[in-house]
Motif scaffolding. Structure first.
Motif, PDB file in Angstrom:
ATOM      1  N   GLU A 263      51.557  62.361  55.463  1.00  0.00           N
ATOM      2  CA  GLU A 263      51.179  60.964  55.336  1.00  0.00           C
ATOM      3  C   GLU A 263      52.095  60.213  54.363  1.00  0.00           C
ATOM      4  OE1 GLU A 263      47.055  58.475  54.762  1.00  0.00           O
ATOM      5  OE2 GLU A 263      46.979  60.583  55.312  1.00  0.00           O
ATOM      6  N   VAL A 264      52.401  60.842  53.245  1.00  0.00           N
ATOM      7  CA  VAL A 264      53.250  60.178  52.256  1.00  0.00           C
ATOM      8  C   VAL A 264      54.686  60.058  52.775  1.00  0.00           C
ATOM      9  CG1 VAL A 264      54.223  60.359  49.933  1.00  0.00           C
ATOM     10  CG2 VAL A 264      51.789  60.780  50.308  1.00  0.00           C
ATOM     11  N   ASN A 267      54.737  57.081  54.871  1.00  0.00           N
ATOM     12  CA  ASN A 267      54.699  55.849  54.077  1.00  0.00           C
ATOM     13  C   ASN A 267      56.048  55.548  53.441  1.00  0.00           C
ATOM     14  OD1 ASN A 267      52.010  55.662  54.697  1.00  0.00           O
ATOM     15  ND2 ASN A 267      51.272  56.338  52.694  1.00  0.00           N
ATOM     16  N   LEU A 268      56.694  56.594  52.906  1.00  0.00           N
ATOM     17  CA  LEU A 268      57.983  56.391  52.241  1.00  0.00           C
ATOM     18  C   LEU A 268      59.019  55.901  53.247  1.00  0.00           C
ATOM     19  CD1 LEU A 268      58.550  59.338  49.716  1.00  0.00           C
ATOM     20  CD2 LEU A 268      57.237  57.244  49.445  1.00  0.00           C
ATOM     21  N   ARG A 271      58.405  52.435  54.301  1.00  0.00           N
ATOM     22  CA  ARG A 271      58.757  51.517  53.206  1.00  0.00           C
ATOM     23  C   ARG A 271      60.263  51.257  53.168  1.00  0.00           C
ATOM     24  NH1 ARG A 271      55.576  48.409  51.821  1.00  0.00           N
ATOM     25  NH2 ARG A 271      54.027  50.056  51.691  1.00  0.00           N
TER      26      ARG A 271
ATOM     27  N   ASP B 625      51.284  53.852  48.838  1.00  0.00           N
ATOM     28  CA  ASP B 625      52.232  54.711  49.551  1.00  0.00           C
ATOM     29  C   ASP B 625      52.039  56.186  49.191  1.00  0.00           C
ATOM     30  OD1 ASP B 625      53.455  52.770  51.008  1.00  0.00           O
ATOM     31  OD2 ASP B 625      55.280  52.655  49.780  1.00  0.00           O
ATOM     32  N   THR B 626      51.756  56.442  47.928  1.00  0.00           N
ATOM     33  CA  THR B 626      51.722  57.842  47.468  1.00  0.00           C
ATOM     34  C   THR B 626      50.332  58.303  47.052  1.00  0.00           C
ATOM     35  OG1 THR B 626      52.107  57.254  45.165  1.00  0.00           O
ATOM     36  CG2 THR B 626      54.064  57.566  46.546  1.00  0.00           C
ATOM     37  N   TYR B 627      49.391  57.359  46.967  1.00  0.00           N
ATOM     38  CA  TYR B 627      47.981  57.659  46.603  1.00  0.00           C
ATOM     39  C   TYR B 627      47.847  58.181  45.175  1.00  0.00           C
ATOM     40  CZ  TYR B 627      48.152  57.310  51.617  1.00  0.00           C
ATOM     41  OH  TYR B 627      48.424  56.873  52.883  1.00  0.00           O
TER      42      TYR B 627
END
Lengths: 276, 758
Positions: A263-264, A267-268, A271, B625-627
């Motif tokens: 998931e991260v 997101n990265l 971004r 983004d990283t929680y």
């Protein structure tokens, strides 16, 4: 007992390496010494720390040559690297503590080739080339082909790493870097991402996207690179996220979970392709 | 005219209340302080420990690798303990923990000590230890509270319960309690889980022993010389003067050096006996994390019954802790946990049940807060849920429901003196300012959500119940033969500033400069038993005893001076006295304040002589983004009675707060099949400065008349509250509850479906 050799120059180092394929190469010791208690003592050790032939940063016309013996402190402080190769300078800043940065070297990171090596995704995104040498001569290997598996590389048993040649991105290329560690400093990465995105206005012409700590080696994500080509920023982020989904198989370990890493990472990467 | 003294204090200014520099500070920051590993004993050998790799089983044999050269090392097993007529157990509350598992005996946890190795070098000892191979027949093991309670595999007694408590207030039966809940306008209910935590003191466990004829001399890193002394008297089966325990400079403890040093002391004593030499044992960091005690993991089920006007009708808490493989200190950790489980809130009806169970984890033990941080997390999450349910401001509801002088606690203790409720809540109100803007962007450019959490909490200072009375800790102040002043106490300085604090208290009472006071190194040969260095008691209890002893010395000196017409400062009088009479020693024992009554059979009455009070505000920023949860602000307002040394007290509070913030968001001890899976500093992480906000500390002083100059305990309280404040803040940011620690990025990521839609 371990035989210890500190070569006076590269030539002596290469000859020692040729004669003793089973000796360990010490480039700083920030990884080797941490685990010294848990490994058998090596037969011999070639200590390259501060070997003058490997300690240089040369700014060339279209690239920067960084000697394998360059420490992370030197990388982080070098004005040309900071200005032209931002992801590498940013990665250097987040490696271990200040003491580790003063001791750890680019050659060590590339040679150890840990999947969580902090500089490695930056080298991938910047499309670096490695220069290696043996008594047989010098050769160059594109960094994207360097890693062959978990902590394994294309380095031959008689070779030493000499330098990384890093092309300077042109003015239309924007670069990004983010490390997600177990805490804000002195941490092992859970996910790292680096990107170099060439733009025509807000349209992605081409991109290199690299991730660390989500596979057995640092990897370029070609599925994402293909998916964003020709897309506008923003839309490209969604495309990158979708393309990444099937492209990686991160794992659970003591530091994090596969779900989190996936998931991260999405997101990265999204971004990196967001507007502004 | 005033002139600066050696301590930087102007002569004539009161030492108490001044931020006198640390007596031990210069030696520590310049590397001159000698820790155990720095101590050189001629001809000393080094010890290493052979440990179990199996969580539960029967030790069938101990094999020595025939390929290894054993001529240079000495191996000791349980047979050497019994062979010397020593007793193979570590005395604490019960004598259930063995020093070394005997052949045929039960292995109860991974990394339990099975054999010892000693060699001329540390490296050889560690290598040799790897060539000692225990043969263990595995038995089914128990790793969680549910399986322990099911008691299919019996580890302790018939039910695996080390200890249980039941506290009832305002009712006599469960049916009566349930009737209150049935009649409530609203019930708030939840289950809260907190994780094990490693103390991560900077100096690992370390101990050295040598036999001096029949006397065993032990020196090492420890909090409680007389705990080690008691354990070693039983272990060596000897008289009190046949074993001498001395503390070396100690690099942190946080509870981790409360009980465990007794184990090391037994091990080095056996090796010293067998080798006929001094033997030193210094744990590796990995070994220390894997084998020594941690904070008890805990599960608390908590119910609040509230009437239509929002007043609390009843509080019901059920606390279960994982004690690990041996009983050790678990009953008292549980006791403090349950005694704090209702929180500092008014309630006519309270039921608290507590159990601590046996598992095959390494024994859990003392850690700053000692059970209270676990239950504080539960009750402060509950109060927050009540605030949300009622739509009431988080500080306002705490102010409305909090106990004050005249109210009673869960055990029926009538609060009278030094209740700082309004002062600590008021201090937070004053500095709180506007809550952070919910949505924004963080330093990395990623979107963030922000939130604020507050908590109000308390911590009982000193031993529980009649503990202080039973112990009657003693300390002495002396005029030495050469006319100097000494404080003699077994309370140790483990980095928290005890030596400096004692010298200030004694100096204040004597009317001299703190630099004139020598606090002697704690050794059972030269200091009385002041009790252990635990329970936020060193300043309040032992400091009070030191103050009395110093006042007694001063009174005697003044009377002597008057009788003999000696003039001059008290220091000059002391020198004159010493020339004439030699040493003057006043030993004082602790006496509890009047009107303190505790009934251990019903768990009612005055659980603690006094409480510290605290309120904490935390702002967080969650990176979407990283929680990751970044703590952007943390304010603690803590009522300490009186700060003897404000700089040291602030240091204590900041350190405890950071440990609590770490516990909230990133620290954890991960067990896998009973083994610590992250037994290194790379993966068993604690916060760095980069993880910490600028900690704001507000010292509140509501004096406790029975403490030295009004001081009460401060060591533990800062650890109790911040974790719940963080959870409340993250709930405020994201709109969903977080009832388990740690609130790691992985947990926050998994909570995404529950987030407030915005």
């Amino acid at each position: 007992m371990t035989t210890y050799l500190r070569p006076r120059d590269l030539d002596e180092g290469l000859h020692a390496r040729a004669e003793h394929a089973d000796w360990t190469v010490l480039a700083g010791g920030t990884d080797l010494l941490v685990n010294a208690n848990h490994r058998a003592a090596p037969v011999g050790m070639i200590d390259l720390w501060r070997l003058a032939d490997l300690c240089f940063v040369r700014v060339e016309k279209t690239s920067v040559a960084i000697g394998a013996g360059t420490t992370w402190t030197e990388v982080e402080r070098h004005p040309a690297i900071r200005a032209k190769l931002a992801p590498l300078a940013l990665a250097a800043r987040e490696i271990g503590a200040l003491q580790i940065q003063a001791r750890g070297t680019l050659g060590g990171n590339v040679g150890t080739s840990s999947p969580v090596g902090d500089s490695l995704p930056a080298l991938l995104a910047l499309d670096a080339e490695l220069e290696v040498a043996s008594v047989r001569g010098h050769r160059r290997v594109p960094y994207r082909e360097w890693c062959t598996g978990y902590r394994t590389t294309h380095l031959a048993a008689d070779e030493l790493i000499i330098a990384a040649h890093v092309p300077v991105p042109d003015a239309t290329t924007r670069t990004s870097w983010r490390k997600v560690g177990t805490r804000r400093a002195q941490s092992i990465s859970k996910v790292m991402g680096a990107a170099a995105i060439t733009l025509d206005g807000d349209v992605v012409v081409s991109a290199r996207v690299a991730l660390g700590a989500i596979a057995n080696r640092p990897i370029r994500i070609t599925a994402v690179e293909d998916a964003v080509r020709g897309q506008r920023l923003g839309v490209a982020g969604d495309a990158a996220r979708a393309a990444l989904r099937g492209a990686i198989q991160p794992i659970d370990d003591v530091r994090s979970t596969a779900t989190y890493r996936r998931e991260v990472a999405e997101n990265l990467v999204a971004r990196f392709f967001s507007v502004s | 005219m005033e002139r600066p003294s050696a301590t930087g204090l102007a002569v004539g200014l009161a030492p108490v209340g001044a931020s006198v520099p640390r007596v031990d500070g210069f030696a520590k920051v310049t590397g001159r302080a000698l820790y155990l590993d720095d101590l050189d004993a001629p001809g000393a050998w080094h010890g290493a420990t052979v440990r179990s790799t199996i969580a539960h089983g029967v030790l069938e044999a101990i094999d020595l690798d025939p390929a290894f050269d054993w001529s240079q090392v000495v191996v000791a097993t349980a047979a050497d303990i019994t062979g010397n007529n020593f007793a193979n157990f570590i005395r604490l509350i019960e004598d259930d923990q063995v020093a070394l598992v005997p052949i045929g005996g039960r292995v109860m946890h991974v990394d339990e000590a099975i054999a010892l190795v000693s060699a001329p070098t540390r490296q050889l000892a560690f290598i040799a230890a790897k060539h000692v191979k225990p043969r263990i027949k595995a038995l089914p093991a128990v790793f969680d509270i549910e399986s322990a309670l099911a008691a299919n595999q019996k580890l302790f007694g018939a039910d695996n319960i080390f200890k249980q408590f039941l506290i009832r207030k305002g009712h006599v039966s469960d049916a009566e309690l349930e009737a209150v809940f049935a009649g409530a306008a609203r019930v708030i209910e939840g289950t809260y889980q907190t994780s094990p935590q490693e103390q991560m003191y900077i100096e690992t466990q370390a101990m050295m022993a040598r036999w001096d004829g029949e006397v065993c001399r032990i020196v090492g890193s420890m909090q409680c010389p007389y705990y080690v002394h008691k354990a070693m008297k039983a272990f060596l089966d000897c008289d009190a003067d046949e074993v001498v325990i001395s503390q070396s400079v100690t690099g942190g403890g946080f509870g981790g050096k409360e009980e465990y040093p007794s184990m090391l002391a037994a091990h080095v004593a056996v090796l010293a006996k067998k080798t006929g030499r001094a033997v030193k044992m210094v744990y590796d960091r990995d070994e220390d994390i894997a084998a020594t005690t941690k904070r008890h993991p805990c599960r608390t089920h908590h119910r609040l019954a509230v009437d239509a006007s929002g007043e609390i009708l009843a509080i019901d808490a059920d606390v279960v802790m994982d004690g690990g493989a041996y009983l050790t200190l678990s009953p008292v950790v549980l006791s403090r946990g349950v005694l704090h489980a209702a929180g500092p809130y008014r309630s006519p009806v309270v039921r608290i049940r507590g159990r601590v169970v046996a598992t095959n984890h390494p024994p859990h033990g003392a850690f700053r807060g000692f059970g209270a941080p676990q239950t504080t997390f539960a009750y402060e999450r509950q109060i927050q849920k009540l605030a949300l349910a009622l739509g009431e401001d988080a500080l306002a509801i705490r102010k409305r429901l909090a106990v004050r002088a005249g109210d009673t606690t869960a055990t029926g203790q009538l609060l009278g003196i030094s209740v700082g409720t309004d002062e600590v809540i008021g201090a937070i109100e004053q500095v709180a300012g506007k809550p952070p803007v919910r949505d924004g962007h963080g330093p990395s450019g990623a979107p963030v959500r922000r939130g604020r959490g507050v908590v109000f909490y308390f911590h009982g200072a000193g031993f529980t119940g009649a503990g202080e009375q039973r112990l009657a800790g003693r300390a002495a102040v002396a005029v030495t033969a050469d006319g100097g002043f000494e404080v003699r106490s077994s309370s140790t300085d483990i980095g928290q500033g005890a030596i400096t604090m004692f010298s200030q208290i004694a100096a204040g009472a004597l009317g001299v400069d703190p630099a004139a006071i020598v606090v002697v190194d704690p050794s059972t040969a030269q200091v009385p038993d002041s009790g252990p260095t635990v329970a936020s008691r060193t300043c309040m209890v032992v400091g009070g005893v030191v103050e009395k002893a110093a006042l007694a010395v001063r009174a005697k000196l003044e009377a002597w001076a008057a009788a003999h017409d000696v003039r001059g400062s008290i220091g000059e009088v002391a020198r004159a006295y010493a020339v004439k009479h030699g040493e003057l020693v006043e030993i004082v024992a602790y006496e509890p304040p009047p009107g303190i009554a505790w009934d251990d059979s019903t768990y009612t009455g005055a659980a603690y002589p006094v409480f510290g009070w605290a309120a904490c505000l935390v702002d967080v920023e969650v990176d979407l983004d990283t929680y990751e949860v970044a703590i952007t602000r943390c304010v603690q307002a803590i009522d300490v009675g009186k700060a003897i040394n404000p700089s040291i007290v602030k240091g204590q509070i900041e350190g405890g707060t950071l440990q609590a913030l770490g516990w909230a968001v990133l620290e954890n001890v991960v067990y896998k099949d009973g083994k610590v899976a992250n037994a290194n500093m790379t993966n068993c992480i604690v916060p760095t400065f980069a993880d910490a906000p600028d900690l704001e500390t507000i010292l509140i002083e509501v004096p406790y008349p029975y403490g030295p100059s009004g001081a009460k305990g401060v060591g533990e309280i800062p650890m109790d509250g911040p974790a719940a404040a963080v959870a409340n803040a993250v709930e405020d940011a994201l709109g969903c509850a977080f009832d388990e620690l740690p609130i790691s990025p992985e947990v926050v990521a998994a909570s995404k479906p529950r987030w407030r839609k915005s």
